[in-house]
Design a protein around this motif. Structure first.
Motif, PDB file in Angstrom:
ATOM      1  N   LEU A   1       7.318   3.291  -2.511  1.00  0.00           N
ATOM      2  CA  LEU A   1       6.763   4.259  -1.572  1.00  0.00           C
ATOM      3  C   LEU A   1       6.027   5.387  -2.280  1.00  0.00           C
ATOM      4  CD1 LEU A   1       9.708   4.479   1.011  1.00  0.00           C
ATOM      5  CD2 LEU A   1       7.473   3.370   1.328  1.00  0.00           C
ATOM      6  N   ILE A   2       6.589   5.840  -3.405  1.00  0.00           N
ATOM      7  CA  ILE A   2       5.948   6.918  -4.168  1.00  0.00           C
ATOM      8  C   ILE A   2       4.600   6.463  -4.732  1.00  0.00           C
ATOM      9  CG2 ILE A   2       6.137   8.315  -6.268  1.00  0.00           C
ATOM     10  CD1 ILE A   2       9.193   8.409  -5.734  1.00  0.00           C
ATOM     11  N   VAL A   3       4.560   5.235  -5.291  1.00  0.00           N
ATOM     12  CA  VAL A   3       3.303   4.693  -5.834  1.00  0.00           C
ATOM     13  C   VAL A   3       2.277   4.526  -4.725  1.00  0.00           C
ATOM     14  CG1 VAL A   3       2.227   2.682  -6.925  1.00  0.00           C
ATOM     15  CG2 VAL A   3       4.408   3.564  -7.797  1.00  0.00           C
ATOM     16  N   LEU A   4       2.725   4.012  -3.567  1.00  0.00           N
ATOM     17  CA  LEU A   4       1.817   3.816  -2.444  1.00  0.00           C
ATOM     18  C   LEU A   4       1.248   5.150  -1.972  1.00  0.00           C
ATOM     19  CD1 LEU A   4       0.585   1.899  -0.352  1.00  0.00           C
ATOM     20  CD2 LEU A   4       2.638   2.221   1.047  1.00  0.00           C
ATOM     21  N   ALA A   5       2.114   6.164  -1.892  1.00  0.00           N
ATOM     22  CA  ALA A   5       1.658   7.490  -1.462  1.00  0.00           C
ATOM     23  C   ALA A   5       0.665   8.073  -2.464  1.00  0.00           C
ATOM     24  CB  ALA A   5       2.863   8.421  -1.299  1.00  0.00           C
ATOM     25  N   ALA A   6       0.921   7.866  -3.750  1.00  0.00           N
ATOM     26  CA  ALA A   6       0.018   8.384  -4.781  1.00  0.00           C
ATOM     27  C   ALA A   6      -1.359   7.720  -4.697  1.00  0.00           C
ATOM     28  CB  ALA A   6       0.631   8.171  -6.161  1.00  0.00           C
ATOM     29  N   LEU A   7      -1.372   6.409  -4.456  1.00  0.00           N
ATOM     30  CA  LEU A   7      -2.640   5.699  -4.362  1.00  0.00           C
ATOM     31  C   LEU A   7      -3.412   6.119  -3.119  1.00  0.00           C
ATOM     32  CD1 LEU A   7      -1.545   2.109  -5.501  1.00  0.00           C
ATOM     33  CD2 LEU A   7      -2.919   3.761  -6.783  1.00  0.00           C
ATOM     34  N   LEU A   8      -2.706   6.316  -2.005  1.00  0.00           N
ATOM     35  CA  LEU A   8      -3.372   6.792  -0.798  1.00  0.00           C
ATOM     36  C   LEU A   8      -3.938   8.191  -0.998  1.00  0.00           C
ATOM     37  CD1 LEU A   8      -0.870   5.526   1.937  1.00  0.00           C
ATOM     38  CD2 LEU A   8      -3.202   4.698   1.553  1.00  0.00           C
ATOM     39  N   ALA A   9      -3.190   9.043  -1.710  1.00  0.00           N
ATOM     40  CA  ALA A   9      -3.646  10.414  -1.959  1.00  0.00           C
ATOM     41  C   ALA A   9      -4.834  10.451  -2.908  1.00  0.00           C
ATOM     42  CB  ALA A   9      -2.492  11.246  -2.527  1.00  0.00           C
ATOM     43  N   ALA A  10      -4.960   9.423  -3.764  1.00  0.00           N
ATOM     44  CA  ALA A  10      -6.060   9.386  -4.738  1.00  0.00           C
ATOM     45  C   ALA A  10      -7.422   9.373  -4.057  1.00  0.00           C
ATOM     46  CB  ALA A  10      -5.917   8.163  -5.651  1.00  0.00           C
TER      47      ALA A  10
ATOM     48  N   MET B   1     -17.619   7.175 -11.197  1.00  0.00           N
ATOM     49  CA  MET B   1     -16.541   6.201 -11.158  1.00  0.00           C
ATOM     50  C   MET B   1     -16.154   5.903  -9.707  1.00  0.00           C
ATOM     51  SD  MET B   1     -16.315   5.883 -14.381  1.00  0.00           S
ATOM     52  CE  MET B   1     -14.875   4.832 -14.564  1.00  0.00           C
ATOM     53  N   ARG B   2     -15.813   4.667  -9.462  1.00  0.00           N
ATOM     54  CA  ARG B   2     -15.429   4.259  -8.113  1.00  0.00           C
ATOM     55  C   ARG B   2     -14.095   4.882  -7.733  1.00  0.00           C
ATOM     56  NH1 ARG B   2     -15.167  -2.026  -6.022  1.00  0.00           N
ATOM     57  NH2 ARG B   2     -14.453  -1.580  -3.903  1.00  0.00           N
ATOM     58  N   ARG B   3     -14.037   5.441  -6.540  1.00  0.00           N
ATOM     59  CA  ARG B   3     -12.796   6.075  -6.076  1.00  0.00           C
ATOM     60  C   ARG B   3     -11.804   5.022  -5.616  1.00  0.00           C
ATOM     61  NH1 ARG B   3     -14.811  10.459  -1.809  1.00  0.00           N
ATOM     62  NH2 ARG B   3     -12.579  10.899  -1.653  1.00  0.00           N
ATOM     63  N   VAL B   4     -10.531   5.346  -5.784  1.00  0.00           N
ATOM     64  CA  VAL B   4      -9.461   4.453  -5.330  1.00  0.00           C
ATOM     65  C   VAL B   4      -9.352   4.551  -3.813  1.00  0.00           C
ATOM     66  CG1 VAL B   4      -6.993   3.967  -5.433  1.00  0.00           C
ATOM     67  CG2 VAL B   4      -8.205   4.723  -7.493  1.00  0.00           C
ATOM     68  N   ASP B   5      -9.413   3.403  -3.140  1.00  0.00           N
ATOM     69  CA  ASP B   5      -9.335   3.393  -1.679  1.00  0.00           C
ATOM     70  C   ASP B   5      -8.629   2.126  -1.224  1.00  0.00           C
ATOM     71  OD1 ASP B   5      -9.581   3.868   0.973  1.00  0.00           O
ATOM     72  OD2 ASP B   5     -11.746   3.518   1.085  1.00  0.00           O
ATOM     73  N   LEU B   6      -7.331   2.255  -0.955  1.00  0.00           N
ATOM     74  CA  LEU B   6      -6.557   1.100  -0.516  1.00  0.00           C
ATOM     75  C   LEU B   6      -6.973   0.622   0.870  1.00  0.00           C
ATOM     76  CD1 LEU B   6      -2.903   1.921  -1.649  1.00  0.00           C
ATOM     77  CD2 LEU B   6      -4.615   0.525  -2.796  1.00  0.00           C
ATOM     78  N   LEU B   7      -7.616   1.516   1.629  1.00  0.00           N
ATOM     79  CA  LEU B   7      -7.985   1.172   3.007  1.00  0.00           C
ATOM     80  C   LEU B   7      -9.463   0.831   3.143  1.00  0.00           C
ATOM     81  CD1 LEU B   7      -5.999   4.008   4.831  1.00  0.00           C
ATOM     82  CD2 LEU B   7      -5.237   1.691   4.272  1.00  0.00           C
ATOM     83  N   SER B   8     -10.110   0.500   2.029  1.00  0.00           N
ATOM     84  CA  SER B   8     -11.558   0.262   2.062  1.00  0.00           C
ATOM     85  C   SER B   8     -11.934  -0.889   2.993  1.00  0.00           C
ATOM     86  CB  SER B   8     -12.081  -0.021   0.653  1.00  0.00           C
ATOM     87  OG  SER B   8     -11.434  -1.167   0.104  1.00  0.00           O
ATOM     88  N   ASP B   9     -11.068  -1.888   3.124  1.00  0.00           N
ATOM     89  CA  ASP B   9     -11.387  -3.047   3.950  1.00  0.00           C
ATOM     90  C   ASP B   9     -11.306  -2.754   5.445  1.00  0.00           C
ATOM     91  OD1 ASP B   9     -11.876  -4.621   1.762  1.00  0.00           O
ATOM     92  OD2 ASP B   9      -9.814  -5.379   1.645  1.00  0.00           O
ATOM     93  N   VAL B  10     -10.597  -1.700   5.806  1.00  0.00           N
ATOM     94  CA  VAL B  10     -10.450  -1.385   7.236  1.00  0.00           C
ATOM     95  C   VAL B  10     -11.126  -0.074   7.608  1.00  0.00           C
ATOM     96  CG1 VAL B  10      -8.315  -2.680   7.429  1.00  0.00           C
ATOM     97  CG2 VAL B  10      -8.209  -0.258   6.818  1.00  0.00           C
ATOM     98  N   ARG B  11     -11.565   0.690   6.593  1.00  0.00           N
ATOM     99  CA  ARG B  11     -12.191   1.979   6.861  1.00  0.00           C
ATOM    100  C   ARG B  11     -13.661   1.772   7.264  1.00  0.00           C
ATOM    101  NH1 ARG B  11     -10.552   6.747   4.806  1.00  0.00           N
ATOM    102  NH2 ARG B  11      -9.399   5.701   3.124  1.00  0.00           N
ATOM    103  N   TYR B  12     -14.118   2.501   8.265  1.00  0.00           N
ATOM    104  CA  TYR B  12     -15.520   2.459   8.646  1.00  0.00           C
ATOM    105  C   TYR B  12     -16.359   3.132   7.553  1.00  0.00           C
ATOM    106  CZ  TYR B  12     -14.410   0.943  13.389  1.00  0.00           C
ATOM    107  OH  TYR B  12     -13.979   0.220  14.464  1.00  0.00           O
ATOM    108  N   ALA B  13     -17.422   2.454   7.137  1.00  0.00           N
ATOM    109  CA  ALA B  13     -18.279   3.011   6.091  1.00  0.00           C
ATOM    110  C   ALA B  13     -19.008   4.234   6.625  1.00  0.00           C
ATOM    111  CB  ALA B  13     -19.286   1.968   5.614  1.00  0.00           C
ATOM    112  N   GLU B  14     -18.958   5.311   5.848  1.00  0.00           N
ATOM    113  CA  GLU B  14     -19.654   6.522   6.244  1.00  0.00           C
ATOM    114  C   GLU B  14     -21.104   6.444   5.770  1.00  0.00           C
ATOM    115  OE1 GLU B  14     -17.650   9.872   4.745  1.00  0.00           O
ATOM    116  OE2 GLU B  14     -15.742   9.425   5.724  1.00  0.00           O
TER     117      GLU B  14
END
Length: 454
Positions: A12-21, A34-47
């Motif tokens: 949970l701590i690692v997951l929270a850290a990656l989401l916060a990144a 550098m490419r930003r870390v985004d665990l939700l890139s596949d479901v996030r609407y592209a801005e």
């Protein structure tokens, strides 16, 4: 001990850290984001990342006096010339006069690293020379950092002190030649050019070879054609640009400096005695504004020895940025540079090429055209309109959005993985597009002239 519980908390701590990144600002190292870390890139609407200015905020562009009916799939030249005729018409007339008057038509291409080592210009030269006659590589600076990988001429030299407008220190702007360089000979200074057959045709031999210099003291030069016997000439001090020229069936030419008191050298040339000459004046890192620093007196002197019928300007790689919105200062500077060139080369037509596509990686790793590129193109188009010259949208000719990435990933590749510079295959492709556009424009010009004379 319940290790499963500890493992769950660690996960949970690692997951929270990656989401916060995701909320951390982007990091740029040596110009690369550098490419930003985004665990939700596949479901996030592209801005949307476009920052192209709306038309109302971009410089105004007047309609060309003549608008050719362009063929489907071709990006035609927009000619904004007025009664001063500093666009394409005089160049088209000059090409036609090659047949009847057996004359030379000279083209100068001023640009940045996009055309370095004769990329793009080498193929444009070959196409034009095959169509209208001509031979030889044209103008070559005395020394060059690209001599080892320029395929259109074998270039060797030694004993020179080189200076350029792009140097941070150690150059005198009053001494600059038309290429933005000047060269001071040391003891034993020499320079040799040899024709070749491996890349492009009509470059193995030429009819004329020249060397350009200015001297306040006496000069003694020796020249050897095709490695034959040396011919030596003495030159008295002069206030104007000078040249030493030899003629014949020239496959190689070597110039040796025997004595040179207070003398500056600028370059050499291998030319035909009729047809088309294309000179490459590339300058790495240039925005085109350095043309303002070359003394007008030098350009006027060069024009007397080597007058141009068409001057092509290719700049923008060192100007466009990812978020570039306002290029007012650049526009003003480029207008000044063009005005100085027009005064120095009074018979030349002018063609401004837009910057080509330049791609970058977004924070999500997606390749996109820099929005600043599109804004800059409108400014360049406005420069052509205001100065009364011709304009060719190279970005559009390449294919528009993402075309640089397409060229990079082509098989075989036509551009480099910096998504900025083309290679020789890409240069041949773009040269072919411009060549076909020039021929089409010439046909349209001839039809218009015939209609007006009826």
């Amino acid at each position: 001990m319940n290790y499963l519980k500890h493992s769950l908390w660690l996960t949970l701590i690692v997951l929270a850290a990656l989401l916060a990144a995701w909320f951390l600002p982007g990091i740029t190292i040596d110009g690369h984001t550098m490419r930003r870390v985004d665990l939700l890139s596949d479901v996030r609407y592209a801005e949307p990342e476009e920052e192209v200015l709306p038309d109302s905020l971009l410089p105004k562009v007047a309609k060309p006096l003549f608008v050719d009916t362009c063929r489907t799939g071709m990006t035609c030249i927009e000619d904004y010339s007025d009664s001063t005729a500093r666009g394409m018409s005089s160049f088209y007339d000059a090409l036609e006069q090659i047949k009847s008057e057996n004359r030379l038509v000279r083209i100068a291409v001023f640009g940045d690293s996009f055309i370095e080592a004769d990329i793009f210009t080498s193929d444009l030269r070959e196409m034009l020379q095959k169509k209208f006659g001509g031979c030889g590589v044209g103008f070559v600076t005395v020394t060059s950092m690209t001599s080892g990988y320029r395929p259109t001429v074998r270039h060797s030299f030694g004993g020179w002190s080189s200076h350029a407008v792009t140097d941070s220190v150690g150059y005198d702007r009053q001494k600059l030649g038309v290429s933005g360089h000047y060269f001071i000979p040391c003891e034993g200074a020499y320079v040799e050019l040899r024709g070749q057959k491996t890349y492009a045709s009509l470059l193995d031999t030429c009819q004329r070879a020249s060397i350009f210099f200015s001297n306040r003291g006496e000069v003694s030069l020796s020249v050897r054609v095709n490695r034959g016997e040396a011919q030596t000439r003495e030159f008295a001090p002069s206030e104007t640009l000078q040249q030493m020229q030899v003629e014949g069936n020239i496959g190689s030419v070597r110039w040796d400096v025997n004595r040179a008191d207070s003398t500056l050298f600028y370059g050499l040339a291998m030319d035909g005695d009729r047809g088309v000459i294309v000179d490459n004046f590339s300058l790495r890192g240039s925005s085109g504004l350095s043309l303002r620093t070359i003394p007008v007196s030098m350009m006027e002197s060069f024009n007397k020895l080597r007058p141009y019928d068409l001057i092509i300007l290719q700049y923008g790689l060192n100007v466009a940025t990812e978020r570039g919105r306002n290029y007012d200062k650049y526009q003003k500077g480029l207008l000044t540079a063009i005005d100085r060139l027009k005064k120095s080369f009074p018979r030349a037509g002018f063609l401004l090429l837009s910057v080509g596509d330049r791609d970058y990686k977004t924070e999500t790793g997606e390749l996109r055209t820099m929005p600043g590129v599109k804004n800059l193109i409108r400014y360049q188009q406005s420069v052509a309109s205001e100065s009364g010259i011709a304009f060719w949208n190279m970005f559009e000719a390449m294919g528009g959005d993402g075309s640089m990435a397409t060229m990079v990933h082509a098989k075989p590749s036509m551009a480099n993985y910096d998504y900025t510079h083309i290679n020789f295959r890409g240069g041949k492709h773009l040269a072919g597009l411009l060549y076909e556009t020039l021929l089409y424009g010439k046909q349209q010009h001839e039809r218009r002239c015939k209609y007006e004379n009826e």
